[in-house]
Write a protein that holds these residues in place. Structure first.
Motif, PDB file in Angstrom:
ATOM      1  N   THR A 279      37.515  -3.997 -39.576  1.00 50.57           N
ATOM      2  CA  THR A 279      37.458  -3.074 -38.441  1.00 50.57           C
ATOM      3  C   THR A 279      38.366  -3.558 -37.318  1.00 50.57           C
ATOM      4  O   THR A 279      38.317  -4.732 -36.934  1.00 50.57           O
ATOM      5  CB  THR A 279      36.009  -2.922 -37.931  1.00 50.57           C
ATOM      6  N   PRO A 280      39.224  -2.676 -36.771  1.00 53.24           N
ATOM      7  CA  PRO A 280      40.082  -3.073 -35.650  1.00 53.24           C
ATOM      8  C   PRO A 280      39.256  -3.255 -34.385  1.00 53.24           C
ATOM      9  O   PRO A 280      38.413  -2.415 -34.058  1.00 53.24           O
ATOM     10  CB  PRO A 280      41.046  -1.891 -35.494  1.00 53.24           C
ATOM     11  N   VAL A 281      39.495  -4.340 -33.675  1.00 53.23           N
ATOM     12  CA  VAL A 281      38.753  -4.633 -32.447  1.00 53.23           C
ATOM     13  C   VAL A 281      39.680  -5.192 -31.383  1.00 53.23           C
ATOM     14  O   VAL A 281      40.713  -5.801 -31.689  1.00 53.23           O
ATOM     15  CB  VAL A 281      37.605  -5.642 -32.690  1.00 53.23           C
ATOM     16  N   CYS A 282      39.300  -4.974 -30.149  1.00 53.33           N
ATOM     17  CA  CYS A 282      40.005  -5.548 -29.004  1.00 53.33           C
ATOM     18  C   CYS A 282      39.041  -5.531 -27.826  1.00 53.33           C
ATOM     19  O   CYS A 282      37.916  -5.033 -27.934  1.00 53.33           O
ATOM     20  CB  CYS A 282      41.278  -4.765 -28.690  1.00 53.33           C
ATOM     21  N   THR A 283      39.462  -6.050 -26.695  1.00 46.62           N
ATOM     22  CA  THR A 283      38.614  -6.003 -25.508  1.00 46.62           C
ATOM     23  C   THR A 283      38.618  -4.583 -24.944  1.00 46.62           C
ATOM     24  O   THR A 283      39.556  -3.805 -25.174  1.00 46.62           O
ATOM     25  CB  THR A 283      39.122  -6.969 -24.432  1.00 46.62           C
ATOM     26  N   PRO A 284      37.575  -4.219 -24.193  1.00 43.71           N
ATOM     27  CA  PRO A 284      37.567  -2.897 -23.547  1.00 43.71           C
ATOM     28  C   PRO A 284      38.794  -2.695 -22.655  1.00 43.71           C
ATOM     29  O   PRO A 284      39.355  -1.587 -22.595  1.00 43.71           O
ATOM     30  CB  PRO A 284      36.268  -2.911 -22.726  1.00 43.71           C
ATOM     31  N   GLU A 285      39.225  -3.770 -21.983  1.00 45.38           N
ATOM     32  CA  GLU A 285      40.390  -3.667 -21.097  1.00 45.38           C
ATOM     33  C   GLU A 285      41.658  -3.354 -21.876  1.00 45.38           C
ATOM     34  O   GLU A 285      42.481  -2.522 -21.459  1.00 45.38           O
ATOM     35  CB  GLU A 285      40.574  -4.979 -20.313  1.00 45.38           C
ATOM     36  N   TYR A 286      41.822  -4.024 -23.019  1.00 41.86           N
ATOM     37  CA  TYR A 286      43.017  -3.785 -23.840  1.00 41.86           C
ATOM     38  C   TYR A 286      42.998  -2.372 -24.412  1.00 41.86           C
ATOM     39  O   TYR A 286      44.026  -1.689 -24.458  1.00 41.86           O
ATOM     40  CB  TYR A 286      43.098  -4.826 -24.950  1.00 41.86           C
TER      41      TYR A 286
END
Length: 298
Positions: free
Chosen positions: A166-173
């Motif tokens: 699953t692709p993930v990143c920070t909410p800001e990114y």
């Protein structure tokens, strides 16, 4: 072969000499004279029909045959004491050796292991972290947990669970590239790659697998950072360096805490986590206890 009782009687002396590679130090350990130790080893070599040591001017070296004998003896002694623990304590104390990949140990196994400790406080668990496969013949391991899709015909194995990417990143990114709304700017992101264990799992990297599985262009991977450890990839993602493709079961705590957000769909990785042990060992009480516990955790 000569009298087996004589051979067995002198094998311990051999193991002590092999430990120190010195007749003098072995004699001190055994409370014997150096001459007595030397004679026992000579008698053992005569009974076996091959040399165990190369005798140099100031030291000893094991011959090839000596190395093989020491390896077999060490494994046999370990099995004997393991069996003694089985008999004395119904095997719910003593030692349990678990071999596991670093990422799985750090992100999944160890955070849950305290519940196993509470259930079996007298069982000492030894975790051996190793990215490559473990050699059950030559390494002191009772159980291994591997990520892959191999068959293990010579071992007992059970699939713990399938894995998803699953692709993930920070909410800001995600906000910076509007990733929560659509993927129109997806090719502008920095793709965070993890290469851990992939050299023997698949000719495709995980990002290529995900892009093809979701009918996206596999050639959009323009900007990237590459790590050979899943945890480092997640550290980079949690510091807003890009979008990582996480193994869902391992990174679930980061998602639940809000440190990372999922963007787009997750897909089966094609691999899963298998618990492996020697055939017939799965019936041993301590391995049964671990199997029962880990099946309740998944």
């Amino acid at each position: 072969m000569a009298n087996r009782e004589n051979i067995l009687a002198n094998l311990y002396t051999f193991s002590v000499v092999a430990k120190f590679l010195s007749f003098t130090l072995a004699a001190e350990e055994l409370c014997l004279t150096q001459s007595a130790v030397s004679q026992r080893v000579k008698k053992l070599e005569a009974d076996l029909g091959f040399a165990l040591f190369i005798r140099l001017t100031r030291k000893l070296e094991l011959t090839e045959e000596g190395v093989r004998m020491l390896r077999t003896l060490t494994k046999s002694v370990s099995a004997i004491f393991s069996e003694i623990d089985d008999i004395r304590f119904n095997e719910l104390r003593g030692e349990l050796y678990i071999g596991v990949a670093p990422t799985f140990a750090h992100l999944w196994l160890v955070p849950r292991l305290s519940t196993f400790q509470c259930l079996y406080p007298h069982l000492d668990v030894k975790i051996r972290v190793k990215a490559s496969k473990l050699d059950f013949q030559n390494q002191p391991v009772d159980i291994a947990i591997y990520y892959g899709n191999e068959k293990h015909p010579d071992f007992y194995h059970v699939r713990l669970f399938e894995e998803f990417l699953t692709p993930v990143c920070t909410p800001e990114y995600a906000k910076r590239f509007c990733l929560l709304d659509n993927d129109s700017r997806f090719e502008e992101v920095t793709f965070l790659h993890c290469t851990e264990s992939l050299e023997f799992l698949s000719p495709l990297n995980e990002w290529q697998h995900w892009l093809i599985s979701t009918n996206r262009n596999p050639n959009i991977l323009k900007h990237k950072y590459v790590f050979n450890h899943e945890e480092l990839t997640m550290v980079a993602a949690r510091n807003s360096m890009g979008v990582a493709l996480g193994r869902y079961h391992l990174i679930k705590p980061y998602i639940e805490s809000g440190d990372l957000v999922t963007i787009f769909e997750r897909v089966p990785s094609g691999f899963g986590y298998d618990l492996i042990c020697r055939k017939s060992d799965e019936t041993r009480p301590k391995i049964q206890a671990f199997l029962k516990w880990i099946n309740e955790m998944v």
